[in-house]
Design an enzyme around this catalytic site. Structure first.
Site, mmCIF file in Angstrom:
data_model
loop_
_atom_site.group_PDB
_atom_site.id
_atom_site.type_symbol
_atom_site.label_atom_id
_atom_site.label_comp_id
_atom_site.label_asym_id
_atom_site.label_seq_id
_atom_site.Cartn_x
_atom_site.Cartn_y
_atom_site.Cartn_z
ATOM 1 N N ASP A 205 39.876 40.130 42.950
ATOM 2 C CA ASP A 205 40.930 39.226 43.378
ATOM 3 C C ASP A 205 40.523 38.457 44.639
ATOM 4 O O ASP A 205 39.919 39.029 45.539
ATOM 5 C CB ASP A 205 42.175 40.079 43.680
ATOM 6 C CG ASP A 205 43.371 39.263 44.085
ATOM 7 O OD1 ASP A 205 43.810 38.436 43.275
ATOM 8 O OD2 ASP A 205 43.875 39.431 45.215
ATOM 9 N N GLU A 247 37.617 35.993 40.856
ATOM 10 C CA GLU A 247 38.711 35.038 40.953
ATOM 11 C C GLU A 247 38.429 34.168 42.178
ATOM 12 O O GLU A 247 38.774 34.515 43.307
ATOM 13 C CB GLU A 247 40.077 35.711 41.120
ATOM 14 C CG GLU A 247 41.186 34.689 40.991
ATOM 15 C CD GLU A 247 42.373 34.844 41.937
ATOM 16 O OE1 GLU A 247 43.396 34.206 41.693
ATOM 17 O OE2 GLU A 247 42.277 35.574 42.939
HETATM 18 C C1 GLC Z 1 45.521 36.334 43.257
HETATM 19 C C2 GLC Z 1 46.427 36.870 42.186
HETATM 20 C C3 GLC Z 1 47.860 36.625 42.562
HETATM 21 C C4 GLC Z 1 48.137 37.284 43.888
HETATM 22 C C5 GLC Z 1 47.138 36.810 44.953
HETATM 23 C C6 GLC Z 1 47.221 37.652 46.188
HETATM 24 O O1 GLC Z 1 45.571 34.958 43.336
HETATM 25 O O2 GLC Z 1 46.100 36.317 40.944
HETATM 26 O O3 GLC Z 1 48.748 37.100 41.581
HETATM 27 O O4 GLC Z 1 49.444 36.970 44.304
HETATM 28 O O5 GLC Z 1 45.818 36.921 44.486
HETATM 29 O O6 GLC Z 1 46.679 38.926 45.967
#
Ligand code: GLC
Length: 559
Positions: A205, A247
């Site tokens: 993440d 991500e």
């Molecule tokens: C990422 C996740 C999201 C979350 C954010 C903070 O973007 O996909 O759902 O709120 O991280 O952890």
């Protein structure tokens, strides 16, 4: 990890399926999904044909950001079961040949986490330096705010600590300080803990934000890449065959950097491509798709993009121009309730006005452009959303299993469900559910299933093949050839609301025959003259090209 298989590059041929344990299936009737529930539904996932599940965060958490605010990295949220339940569930998946990766939230923790509680109470605690503190809120001004609807600053004053702390997301999610070596060591231990219990990798993440440095925008810093290279070295050595998926919601150049020299991430989401698929169909113009795919290639051969249409967040519009964003809002978010931060909080079917042909078209694009497709739970049955629920909960409602009470998700009283089920007449669970759709041969579920089969049959050419665009055709058509060794797949899409007639120069395949792969229909042989297609609105063809005198063997990767 699964034994006895060629571990190399499995992720390049995989179809992924993202799901929240919380909203998938409730086995104990408390209104909340759990690991035993997911275990019981593994047959559904194996029947659907997915190769790898991505679990949204399931760790202990006060759930202020649906579990992305972790208060204990080494436990399962009690609503979802225990570490043993998790392990049983992963074993069940492995028995069925399905791998499992999980979200790993490294950038920040919950403000309830004991580490933060210790840190804020005592300046001399060794934990203090695990977070990012300041006496002013003026440092790192170049860092953008991500949750623009709720946060005015990345700094929040903590009255106990008597300092400001840094957070890239909600103020209830203090960032960890990666300059501190103990934080890095601890995170390695977290990774080991879960990989030892059977996980096949992580969806990491918020990777761009681990380090902060004055004078930068605090994204993608060299130290962040360095840290992930260390993680990669460790997992390659201790857990070979496991993967890291980034991500990194970034433009192509910065996103590609996360592949390193094949020594960092195995995969990264293709954020720039996703909104451009929606733009292309709304504008009836392939150029946004073609341009961005060209920018996202080439990538190293052992790496791949994770491509998706929707996920658990708003459809983010960070990687588009201001003009493109305005266009997207105008086309896809007419009601202001549909907007959140820089994006649109709707599911796939409602975004496409529940138009079956468009839904099919977008899936076909997803299954054929470079990368591994990632499906979002419920989209395979055409689930609707609820824009009146807070935050992103409207796209996280219970999976619709059957026409029974609570869509077959739970035996609890309806008012105690983690989220209400969808009852809008167009998407009501009485019709839109896995059981009813599995019985109807023409349902979206059965169609998606058949497409996954085709994608897997041809996964080398469709997935790994080189892409070559036809650029001298009507802009309303997206046409490309995928090539892998001597296998060729011609993909033709009509992005328009109207029928389109196309002439393609296929003369280099003169004498070959296009065979449509969904039905195995043989088309007239290709000659020296332009090859004609007429395509109804929002339709597509996938043709394998068979050489003259072919024995009819299909050039697929087997099965
Ligand atoms: C990422 C996740 C999201 C979350 C954010 C903070 O973007 O996909 O759902 O709120 O991280 O952890």
């Amino acid at each position: 990890m699964m034994a006895g298989e060629n571990l190399n590059l499995w992720y390049r041929d995989a179809v992924f399926y993202e799901l929240p344990v919380r909203s998938f299936y409730d086995s104990n009737g408390d209104g909340v999904g759990d690991f035993q529930g997911l275990r019981l539904k593994m047959g559904y996932l194996s029947d659907l044909g997915v190769d790898c599940i991505w679990l949204l965060p399931f760790y202990d958490s006060p759930l202020k950001d649906d579990g992305y605010d972790i208060s204990d990295y080494y436990s399962v949220h009690p609503d979802y079961g225990t570490v043993d339940d998790f392990q049983e569930c992963v074993e069940e998946a492995h028995k069925r040949g399905i791998r499992v990766i999980a979200d790993l939230v490294m950038n920040h923790v919950s403000d309830q986490h004991p580490w933060f509680q210790e840190a804020r109470k005592d300046r001399n605690s060794p934990r203090r330096d695990w977070f990012v503190w300041s006496d002013t809120d003026k440092e790192f001004q170049q860092a953008r705010i991500i949750f623009t609807d709720t946060e005015k600053s990345n700094w929040t004053w903590d009255h106990v600590a008597k300092q400001y702390y840094w957070h890239r997301f909600y103020s209830s999610q203090p960032d960890l300080n990666y300059w501190n070596p103990d934080v890095r060591t601890e995170m390695m231990n977290v990774i080991r803990f879960w990989l030892k219990r059977g996980l096949d990798g992580f969806r990491c993440d918020a990777v761009p934000y681990l380090y902060e440095k004055e004078g930068t925008n605090c994204e993608n810093l060299p130290e962040t890449h360095q840290f992930f290279k260390e993680v990669r070295r460790m997992i390659d050595k201790e857990f070979p065959g496991t993967i890291l998926l980034a991500e990194a919601n970034q433009w192509p150049t910065e996103a590609k950097a996360y592949f390193g020299n094949e020594d960092e991430f195995h995969m990264a989401f293709n954020f720039p491509l996703m909104p451009r698929i929606f733009i292309a169909v709304a504008k009836e113009d392939r150029v946004p798709i073609v341009d961005i795919i060209k920018q996202t290639l080439p990538i190293p051969p052992t790496c791949d993009w994770g491509i998706f249409l929707r996920n658990h967040d708003e459809l983010t519009l960070e990687m588009v121009t201001d003009e493109e964003r305005d266009f997207m809002f105008k086309e896809y978010a007419k009601n202001p309730k549909m907007r959140l931060n820089m994006g649109i909080r709707r599911r796939l079917s409602p975004l496409l006005d529940n138009d079956r042909r468009l839904i099919e078209l977008l899936h076909a694009i997803l299954f054929s452009v470079p990368g591994s497709p990632i499906l979002y739970y419920g989209d395979e049955i055409g689930m609707g959303d609820n824009i009146y629920l807070g935050d992103r909960n409207g796209v996280r409602t219970p999976m619709q299993w059957s026409p029974d009470r609570n869509a077959g998700f739970s035996k609890a009283d309806p008012e105690s469900l983690c989220n209400p089920v969808i009852v809008n007449p167009n998407y009501h669970y009485e019709a839109v559910n896995a059981e009813a759709e599995s019985r109807l041969p023409t349902s979206l579920l059965n169609w998606v299933k058949s497409m996954i089969k085709i994608r897997k049959k041809y996964n080398t050419v469709l997935g790994r093949g080189e892409i070559e665009f036809f650029e001298n055709v009507d802009r309303r058509a997206l046409v490309f050839l995928k090539t892998f060794e001597n296998n060729y797949m011609l993909c033709v899409y009509n992005l328009s609301r109207k029928p389109v007639a196309l002439q393609l120069d296929l003369s280099r395949f003169a004498g070959w025959t296009p065979v449509e792969v969904q039905t195995e229909s043989r088309f007239p042989p290709i000659g020296e003259l332009p090859y004609f297609f007429t395509m109804s609105r929002h339709s597509f063809f996938w043709f394998k090209l068979e050489p003259d005198g072919s024995d009819g063997s299909d050039g697929s990767s087997g099965e």
